[in-house]
Design a protein around this motif. Structure first.
Motif, mmCIF file in Angstrom:
data_model
loop_
_atom_site.group_PDB
_atom_site.id
_atom_site.type_symbol
_atom_site.label_atom_id
_atom_site.label_comp_id
_atom_site.label_asym_id
_atom_site.label_seq_id
_atom_site.Cartn_x
_atom_site.Cartn_y
_atom_site.Cartn_z
ATOM 1 N N GLY A 461 0.841 -1.189 0.000
ATOM 2 C CA GLY A 461 0.000 0.000 0.000
ATOM 3 C C GLY A 461 0.880 1.244 0.000
ATOM 4 N N ASP A 462 0.666 2.144 0.952
ATOM 5 C CA ASP A 462 1.470 3.364 1.050
ATOM 6 C C ASP A 462 2.666 3.192 1.968
ATOM 7 O OD1 ASP A 462 -0.303 4.718 -0.614
ATOM 8 O OD2 ASP A 462 -1.596 5.296 1.073
ATOM 9 N N ALA A 463 2.791 2.025 2.595
ATOM 10 C CA ALA A 463 3.836 1.827 3.599
ATOM 11 C C ALA A 463 5.036 1.088 3.022
ATOM 12 C CB ALA A 463 3.271 1.054 4.794
ATOM 13 N N LYS A 464 6.209 1.695 3.145
ATOM 14 C CA LYS A 464 7.430 0.987 2.798
ATOM 15 C C LYS A 464 7.783 0.051 3.957
ATOM 16 C CE LYS A 464 9.395 4.405 -0.357
ATOM 17 N NZ LYS A 464 10.582 5.238 -0.689
ATOM 18 N N VAL A 465 8.177 -1.165 3.632
ATOM 19 C CA VAL A 465 8.409 -2.170 4.665
ATOM 20 C C VAL A 465 9.849 -2.673 4.576
ATOM 21 C CG1 VAL A 465 5.997 -2.875 4.799
ATOM 22 C CG2 VAL A 465 7.509 -4.000 3.159
ATOM 23 N N SER A 466 10.454 -2.863 5.745
ATOM 24 C CA SER A 466 11.837 -3.345 5.797
ATOM 25 C C SER A 466 11.955 -4.691 6.495
ATOM 26 C CB SER A 466 12.730 -2.329 6.517
ATOM 27 O OG SER A 466 12.261 -2.101 7.838
ATOM 28 N N ASN A 467 10.860 -5.168 7.101
ATOM 29 C CA ASN A 467 10.891 -6.481 7.743
ATOM 30 C C ASN A 467 9.495 -7.095 7.706
ATOM 31 O OD1 ASN A 467 9.409 -5.507 10.145
ATOM 32 N ND2 ASN A 467 11.315 -4.419 10.622
ATOM 33 N N ALA A 468 9.412 -8.364 8.109
ATOM 34 C CA ALA A 468 8.146 -9.095 8.022
ATOM 35 C C ALA A 468 7.083 -8.507 8.936
ATOM 36 C CB ALA A 468 8.379 -10.570 8.356
ATOM 37 N N THR A 469 7.484 -8.034 10.101
ATOM 38 C CA THR A 469 6.511 -7.468 11.040
ATOM 39 C C THR A 469 5.834 -6.240 10.451
ATOM 40 O OG1 THR A 469 7.776 -8.292 12.942
ATOM 41 C CG2 THR A 469 6.212 -6.503 13.345
ATOM 42 N N GLU A 470 6.622 -5.360 9.812
ATOM 43 C CA GLU A 470 6.041 -4.170 9.192
ATOM 44 C C GLU A 470 5.098 -4.558 8.045
ATOM 45 O OE1 GLU A 470 9.821 -1.156 10.053
ATOM 46 O OE2 GLU A 470 9.314 -1.754 8.003
ATOM 47 N N ALA A 471 5.473 -5.591 7.299
ATOM 48 C CA ALA A 471 4.621 -6.023 6.198
ATOM 49 C C ALA A 471 3.295 -6.572 6.723
ATOM 50 C CB ALA A 471 5.344 -7.085 5.368
ATOM 51 N N VAL A 472 3.353 -7.361 7.795
ATOM 52 C CA VAL A 472 2.132 -7.916 8.383
ATOM 53 C C VAL A 472 1.226 -6.798 8.884
ATOM 54 C CG1 VAL A 472 1.227 -9.238 10.333
ATOM 55 C CG2 VAL A 472 3.130 -10.144 8.985
ATOM 56 N N GLN A 473 1.820 -5.785 9.524
ATOM 57 C CA GLN A 473 1.030 -4.665 10.023
ATOM 58 C C GLN A 473 0.363 -3.915 8.868
ATOM 59 O OE1 GLN A 473 3.993 -2.504 12.257
ATOM 60 N NE2 GLN A 473 3.682 -3.717 14.117
#
Length: 506
Positions: A461-473
């Motif tokens: 979506g609009d969120a850049k993710v650097s780890n699995a936890t951020e992606a899940v959120q």
């Protein structure tokens, strides 16, 4: 129709074959050109609810004298294993698995030279799907509520698991936990009654070479086949994994026996039949029951195994190295390197230390140290006995978590990313490149959106993710029913790709 799954392990020039069968017709002799599925196995730990004695046939005494002493005092003669078979065979099951077609792709294109070989443009990629596959192995009930132990390689990648009992009843099953490094898996029967026949785990350390053993399983689809023999050797390292400590037996083990039990003469499971050497007879391997017993709590609690880690490079202590280091010991593990900032470094371990015991238990080799530490949980505190400069000393170390090695399958615990897998259909793991797709559920939103294992998530979506936890959120905060735009990188490439995943209704 040939078997569809090729051999997975090699031991030098000898092919190690799994004891599971795959494909429609796997009845060929071992060593033929049609490959039987490889085997890997482990013994299982005794669950808290497991019966203390086999319950398949309560009226049959298991610990009766199966050997009758000769009048002259010579060793006894074997009369019959029938009472033992009757007592335990009801707890041995057939495990049938089905794998649905899988989406596959190579976003980087074919290897150099291969595209030209097939008359395709250089660097051309491909997308497609694998065919459906079926397979079969064995297992055994360790808890009357329907908890079954089998091999990891029998059920990994399976979409449907079906378990058939000796009495003809059949149940669908779900995988509770897997450990690829020891090839053990724990499954649970769905809708099973609470009083299924079960068998207990025995003490594999009590076995002696020459003790009688018996195997029951599903070789070549021949259900409830019984074979018997002796324990041929202990602590075999067949180079199947970092924690090899196999029991060797001459009891007949064939494709389809994978995950089945190896019994002692008391009706206790002392090993899980796991591997055979192709082209040989009388050489089979089983993972000791005591090894699996240490894994069961984590498999039941989280579905995965997390191991202790020292962060060391180690090797066996040889006479020449001992002489060079000025130590009198003849056995132990020499510290060749210490990972900067790792548990060993924080605990004060140094290069050239010779580790001789873990919590008072001697370790003779580097492999023994690796296994001893791996059987402990992360954050455990251990006392290491060692020789430093020829003098004995002790060091207290708090273990870290063993990281997955390159090419090693990583099974996620039943928390964190697994909850999102149920919703989106993707399993993620942290890598040095970012959150990586480890598995995609067939038919899920992730599958329909074009995600494939190996892809790295860059943005959800609009969120850049650097780890699995951020992606899940980011997945969890997406509006149900929305089309979620993903930015991903192809495996082993910096090429950015866009994918869209429909977020399912809660």
């Amino acid at each position: 129709m040939p078997c569809s799954l090729p051999t997975r392990r090699l031991l030098g020039a000898l092919a190690l074959l799994p004891a599971a069968t795959f494909g429609a017709a796997c009845g060929q002799a071992l060593g033929s050109q049609t490959s039987s599925a490889p085997t890997a196995a482990l013994s299982a730990p005794a669950p808290t609810q497991a019966a203390s004695t086999p319950t398949a046939s309560p009226n049959v005494p298991v610990q009766q004298a199966l050997y009758s002493p000769a009048a002259s005092g010579a060793p006894g003669t074997l009369t019959s294993l029938a009472p033992l078979v009757d007592a335990v065979k009801g707890a041995v099951v057939n495990v049938e698995v089905t794998q649905k077609p899988r989406r596959v792709s190579n976003m980087q294109g074919l290897p150099p030279g291969m595209a030209e070989r097939f008359g395709l443009p250089p660097g051309m990629g491909f997308e497609g799907q694998t065919p459906a596959r079926q397979g079969a192995g064995s297992g055994f009930v360790i808890d009357a509520s329907g908890i079954v132990l089998t091999n990891n390689h029998v059920v990994e990648d399976a979409d449907v698991v079906r378990v058939k009992l000796d009495d003809g009843r059949a149940f669908d099953a779900e995988v509770l936990g897997r450990d690829p490094l020891t090839d053990v898996a724990l499954i649970r029967l769905k809708g099973a009654p609470d009083k299924l026949p079960s068998v207990p785990l025995g003490d594999s350390d009590a076995l002696r070479v020459g003790d009688a053993v018996m195997a029951i399983g599903n070789p070549f689809g021949l259900a409830s086949s019984v074979s018997a023999g002796i324990l041929s050797a202990r602590a075999r390292d067949i180079h199947a994994g970092p924690y090899d400590d196999f029991l060797q037996t001459d009891a007949a083990i064939n494709p389809g026996n994978s995950g089945g039990p190896l019994f002692n003469m008391k009706g206790e499971v002392v090993g899980m039949n796991t591997a055979i050497i192709g082209g040989a007879t009388g050489i089979g391997f089983a993972v000791p029951s005591n090894l699996i017993r240490t894994l069961l709590p984590q498999l039941q609690e989280t579905g995965a195994v997390r191991r202790g880690w020292l962060g060391l490079s180690i090797q066996d202590l040889t006479p020449d190295i001992a002489k060079a280091l000025g130590v009198q010991a003849t056995k132990g593990a020499v510290v060749a390197g210490v990972s900067r900032g790792g548990p060993g470094a924080r605990g004060g371990l140094r290069e050239e230390d010779v580790i001789t015991a873990v919590d008072g238990k001697p370790v003779d080799t580097a492999g023994a140290l690796t296994r001893a530490v791996a059987m402990l949980r992360p954050d455990s505190k251990v006392k290491l006995d060692l020789l430093r400069g020829g003098k004995p000393t002790t060091v207290d170390v708090t273990l870290g978590t063993r990281p997955a090695m390159q090419g090693e399958e990583e099974v996620q615990p039943r928390n964190g990313t697994s909850a999102q897998r149920q919703r989106i259909g993707v399993q993620l793991a942290d890598t040095e490149n970012g959150p990586q797709v480890m598995a995609v559920e067939p038919g899920s939103p992730a599958d329909k959106g074009g995600l494939v294992p190996g892809m790295i998530l860059v943005q959800v979506g609009d969120a850049k993710v650097s780890n699995a936890t951020e992606a899940v959120q980011a997945f969890s905060s997406a509006k149900p029913g929305a089309a979620l735009l993903l930015r991903v990188r192809a495996p082993n490439s910096d090429t950015a790709l866009l994918r869209a995943v429909e977020v399912p209704q809660r």
